[in-house]
Design an enzyme around this catalytic site. Structure first.
Site, PDB file in Angstrom:
ATOM      1  CB  SER A  11      -0.918   0.008   1.229  1.00  0.00           C
ATOM      2  OG  SER A  11      -1.615   1.233   1.334  1.00  0.00           O
ATOM      3  CG  HIS A  12       0.323   4.557  -2.630  1.00  0.00           C
ATOM      4  ND1 HIS A  12      -0.168   3.492  -3.344  1.00  0.00           N
ATOM      5  CD2 HIS A  12       0.937   5.359  -3.544  1.00  0.00           C
ATOM      6  CE1 HIS A  12       0.117   3.647  -4.626  1.00  0.00           C
ATOM      7  NE2 HIS A  12       0.797   4.762  -4.778  1.00  0.00           N
ATOM      8  CB  SER A  13      -1.235   4.473   3.705  1.00  0.00           C
ATOM      9  OG  SER A  13      -1.397   4.608   5.100  1.00  0.00           O
TER      10      SER A  13
END
Length: 229
Positions: A11-13
């Protein structure tokens, strides 16, 4: 020794990946190794080649790894890792991030192989969360002629674990199988489809099967439902 397929969440986060891993721990099993590769190495928003590579190693127990990306550059970065470190037993799967991860974890916990876990994640794309009456999926499905059927009163809610076991066993039969509850009829070989029925403790579920092994399928699946806990 852990015999489960591993799962990598890209994920980007970092918070999103770790939160989803926490969710899977609650509904899955300690047998399923899940590694999170979220954000950049310095804690920012983005994706990291090194974090993905490390997560694959963390999740790998020698039986294969499924990688589930969220969007955009997470796919590109994961592809770059696999291009540099090609392995037939590590698959990047195009599936909804949350729903696909749930389906994959439950299926892996049931002891499925790499192909089945990846397919369970992909199938999540076609499962509606609820019937809002807005699409063709809300129309009643055509009645399926059955060779055998049975009703079961559930001793517990039809949550992730019994749903995963039911889906895993249903896929072993050649007969056409349907699971009915609350006016809906679904194919029980998809774990999210089974969970989407929302069948609860004390409710009655009907299993239908048509085919050469229909009677065996009915006995097996009704037993699983009757032993849900």
């Amino acid at each position: 020794m852990n015999q489960s397929i591993g799962i990598v969440l890209v994920s980007h986060s970092a918070h999103l990946a770790s939160g989803l891993r926490e969710l899977l721990a609650q509904i899955g099993s300690d047998r399923v190794p899940v590694a999170a590769a979220g954000g950049t190495r310095d804690g920012g928003i983005g994706t990291s080649y090194d974090l993905i590579l490390a997560a694959i190693a963390e999740a790998d127990r020698g039986h294969g790894v499924v990688i589930l990306p969220d969007l955009g550059s997470s796919v590109l970065t994961a592809l770059a890792v696999l291009e540099d470190h090609p392995r037939a037993d590590v698959l990047l799967v195009d599936a909804p991030f949350v729903e696909g991860a749930v389906a994959a974890a439950v299926t892996a916990a049931a002891g499925a192989d790499l192909a089945a876990v990846a397919d369970a994640a992909r199938q999540a794309r076609g499962v509606a969360k609820f019937d809002d009456g807005s699409g063709p999926g809300s129309a009643p499905e055509p009645e399926v002629p059955v060779r055998s059927s049975s009703q079961v009163t559930l001793p517990a809610n039809l949550h992730a674990r019994p749903a995963g076991k039911l889906a895993q066993e249903a896929a072993k039969f050649s007969s056409d199988i349907r699971l009915e509850y609350g006016g809906r009829s679904i194919d029980p070989t998809g774990v999210l489809a089974v969970m989407s029925l929302g069948a609860t403790l004390g409710s009655t579920v009907t299993v239908h099967a048509e085919g050469q092994d229909a009677d065996t399928a009915i006995r097996t699946l009704t037993r699983i439902l009757a032993e849900a806990e």
